[in-house]
Design a protein around this motif. Structure first.
Motif, PDB file in Angstrom:
ATOM      1  N   ILE A   1      21.664 -22.025  28.527  1.00  0.00           N
ATOM      2  CA  ILE A   1      21.033 -21.027  28.387  1.00  0.00           C
ATOM      3  C   ILE A   1      19.669 -21.143  26.590  1.00  0.00           C
ATOM      4  O   ILE A   1      18.868 -21.375  26.806  1.00  0.00           O
ATOM      5  CB  ILE A   1      21.606 -19.666  27.675  1.00  0.00           C
ATOM      6  N   VAL A   2      20.404 -21.781  26.082  1.00  0.00           N
ATOM      7  CA  VAL A   2      19.609 -22.330  24.569  1.00  0.00           C
ATOM      8  C   VAL A   2      18.471 -23.085  24.799  1.00  0.00           C
ATOM      9  O   VAL A   2      17.464 -22.888  24.772  1.00  0.00           O
ATOM     10  CB  VAL A   2      20.868 -22.441  23.134  1.00  0.00           C
TER      11      VAL A   2
ATOM     12  N   GLN B   1      14.120 -16.770  26.105  1.00  0.00           N
ATOM     13  CA  GLN B   1      14.298 -16.531  24.598  1.00  0.00           C
ATOM     14  C   GLN B   1      15.142 -16.548  23.605  1.00  0.00           C
ATOM     15  O   GLN B   1      14.774 -15.392  23.026  1.00  0.00           O
ATOM     16  CB  GLN B   1      12.541 -15.481  24.378  1.00  0.00           C
ATOM     17  N   ILE B   2      16.257 -17.685  23.838  1.00  0.00           N
ATOM     18  CA  ILE B   2      17.398 -17.670  22.491  1.00  0.00           C
ATOM     19  C   ILE B   2      17.280 -19.000  21.613  1.00  0.00           C
ATOM     20  O   ILE B   2      16.885 -19.768  23.101  1.00  0.00           O
ATOM     21  CB  ILE B   2      18.438 -17.329  24.233  1.00  0.00           C
ATOM     22  N   LYS B   3      17.741 -18.998  20.590  1.00  0.00           N
ATOM     23  CA  LYS B   3      17.140 -19.878  20.098  1.00  0.00           C
ATOM     24  C   LYS B   3      18.500 -20.499  19.305  1.00  0.00           C
ATOM     25  O   LYS B   3      18.602 -21.598  19.322  1.00  0.00           O
ATOM     26  CB  LYS B   3      16.388 -19.958  18.845  1.00  0.00           C
TER      27      LYS B   3
ATOM     28  N   GLN C   1      29.301 -23.592  18.939  1.00  0.00           N
ATOM     29  CA  GLN C   1      28.275 -23.099  18.159  1.00  0.00           C
ATOM     30  C   GLN C   1      26.927 -24.234  18.523  1.00  0.00           C
ATOM     31  O   GLN C   1      27.234 -25.322  18.730  1.00  0.00           O
ATOM     32  CB  GLN C   1      27.833 -22.646  16.524  1.00  0.00           C
ATOM     33  N   ILE C   2      25.546 -24.018  18.790  1.00  0.00           N
ATOM     34  CA  ILE C   2      24.804 -24.959  19.569  1.00  0.00           C
ATOM     35  C   ILE C   2      23.118 -24.175  18.885  1.00  0.00           C
ATOM     36  O   ILE C   2      22.968 -22.481  18.919  1.00  0.00           O
ATOM     37  CB  ILE C   2      24.274 -24.856  20.509  1.00  0.00           C
TER      38      ILE C   2
ATOM     39  N   PHE D   1      24.181 -14.169  19.949  1.00  0.00           N
ATOM     40  CA  PHE D   1      22.609 -15.189  19.975  1.00  0.00           C
ATOM     41  C   PHE D   1      21.275 -14.960  19.799  1.00  0.00           C
ATOM     42  O   PHE D   1      21.707 -13.531  18.735  1.00  0.00           O
ATOM     43  CB  PHE D   1      22.297 -14.821  22.033  1.00  0.00           C
ATOM     44  N   ASN D   2      20.880 -15.846  19.151  1.00  0.00           N
ATOM     45  CA  ASN D   2      20.151 -16.131  18.284  1.00  0.00           C
ATOM     46  C   ASN D   2      18.430 -15.748  18.554  1.00  0.00           C
ATOM     47  O   ASN D   2      18.043 -16.866  19.702  1.00  0.00           O
ATOM     48  CB  ASN D   2      20.156 -16.904  17.000  1.00  0.00           C
ATOM     49  N   TYR D   3      17.808 -14.569  18.716  1.00  0.00           N
ATOM     50  CA  TYR D   3      16.728 -14.468  19.354  1.00  0.00           C
ATOM     51  C   TYR D   3      15.180 -14.204  18.761  1.00  0.00           C
ATOM     52  O   TYR D   3      15.818 -14.282  17.189  1.00  0.00           O
ATOM     53  CB  TYR D   3      16.385 -12.831  20.023  1.00  0.00           C
TER      54      TYR D   3
END
Length: 410
Positions: free
Chosen positions: A32-33, A39-41, A60-61, A130-132
């Motif tokens: 996914i990342v 659009q996920i960082k 974590q990635i 997740f980080n967007y």
């Protein structure tokens, strides 16, 4: 990204064989990342530990601040974990002091896997954070689809493991699959009808059926559907849905009422991840060729109109069956003139991939229909399946393939 395509993309990430659930989850989150289409960082995986009544960081990635490996958050001190069990996905302001010191002010999270008891309620087995680029309400739909797809992958893995230990039941599963499918060819008044279905595995979740009652021989119902599950569970789900449809038709339900009841039946009987897409068509001996249909989130069937050489798509008239129990379904109509051809298909056709990952695609299907609409229904089905297999070449099919063709011949 289109939500259904997002679901299929996430589902494909979890389709490989993994030794453990953790391996599957780590692989899916990594993909996914890395995906340029999502659009996920960055992402983290938290696992619930019943003995400690806490969530533990296990992976974590990406472009995120690294946390202490194995960091734990007690459920009692973090009510969001309980909220997730009710809302599935959430955006919230950070309250954990350690995480705030790490620069996390606002975050997104979604629950995946089975739910387990905690206190008077439940919590998810895993939580994905997740980080967007931008955290706003618009990403909740994406998070919900990720949750549904990942949970389904975990459930499918468990089912597949059980299936390997139950090989003696394969013949029984095959008989279930065959009991869903009718004889492929049918002639009904002005219409020549033919259907074919191929499972990607031993059994699959695609189904089609022709239903006509003895006391109403001038009406034929055609159903084409796709159960989101895989393998044995999908075959059983398809059998269950077809049984409900046959019963409803035998009681002369209106199409909209039948679709509503099937939707509620799927909602009560299966989990949200085990949704069904379905196209329902009703034929009569109407001289003008008027057909009635209802489309529950299924691929838009195609109609080739000979007179004006135009393609018509029969768009969804309601959402997928299962997750939305209050959904209503419109009934629309179309006209099949002499020579017109209707093609109903599942996404195993349009999304079939070659060894390089390129899809067969809807544009190619449109061109195929335009070029071959003069064929009989049977010849069209058989040639289309050959064309799709040729596109796949040696690639292993990822999904079931079903196509039903209705051609007005007089």
């Amino acid at each position: 990204m289109n939500l259904r395509r997002l679901y299929r993309t996430i589902e494909s990430f979890g389709s490989d064989q993994f030794r453990t659930d953790k391996e599957l989850l780590k692989h899916v989150v990594n993909e996914i990342v890395k995906s340029p289409d999502i659009q996920i960082k960055g992402g983290r995986i938290w696992q619930y530990e019943p003995s400690a009544e806490s969530y533990k960081l296990i992976h974590q990635i990406g472009e995120i601040e690294r946390l202490e490996s194995g960091y734990k958050i007690p459920v009692s001190q973090y009510p969001v974990f309980q909220w997730l069990a009710e809302q599935r996905s959430i955006l919230a302001n950070e309250t954990d002091r350690y995480l705030i010191r790490k620069g996390i002010v606002k975050y997104s999270a979604t629950g995946v896997g089975e739910k387990t008891a905690w206190g008077d309620g439940t919590v998810y087995q895993y939580v994905l954070a997740f980080n967007y680029d931008a955290l706003d309400q618009s990403i909740l739909s994406d998070l919900n689809i990720i949750s549904i797809a990942v949970t389904n992958s975990l459930r499918n893995r468990k089912i597949e493991l059980r299936a390997k230990a139950l090989e003696k039941d394969i013949d029984k599963a095959r008989s279930i699959q065959q009991s869903v499918l009718p004889d492929p060819g049918r002639r009904f008044f002005h219409y020549d009808i033919y259907g074919v279905s191929e499972a990607a595995r031993i059994v699959g979740g695609d189904f089609f059926d022709y239903v006509k009652t003895e006391d109403d021989p001038d009406r034929l119902s055609i159903v084409v559907g796709d159960a989101a599950s895989k393998g044995f569970s999908a075959a059983a789900q398809a059998l269950y849905v077809v049984g409900g449809i046959r019963m409803g038709i035998s009681h002369h339900m209106k199409i909209s009422t039948l679709m509503t009841r099937i939707n509620k039946l799927v909602h009560r009987s299966f989990t949200e991840e085990q949704f069904v897409t379905m196209f329902f068509l009703e034929l009569t001996d109407n001289a003008r060729g008027v057909i009635l249909y209802s489309n529950a989130g299924h691929n838009s069937p195609l109609v080739w109109h000979v007179a004006d050489k135009a393609l018509e798509e029969l768009k969804p008239t309601g959402q997928i069956l299962g997750p939305f129990p209050q959904e209503t379904f419109r009934v629309e109509n179309a006209i099949l003139a002499v020579g017109d051809m209707l093609v109903i298909y599942t996404d195993g056709i349009s999304e079939a991939r070659d060894p390089d990952g390129r899809e067969y695609g809807e544009p190619r299907l449109h061109r195929f229909l335009e070029a071959h609409h003069e064929l009989s229904s049977r010849d069209f089905c058989e040639r289309l399946m050959v064309d799709v297999r040729t596109h796949e070449r040696l690639a292993e099919p990822a999904d079931d393939k079903t196509v039903v063709v209705v051609k007005r011949v007089e």
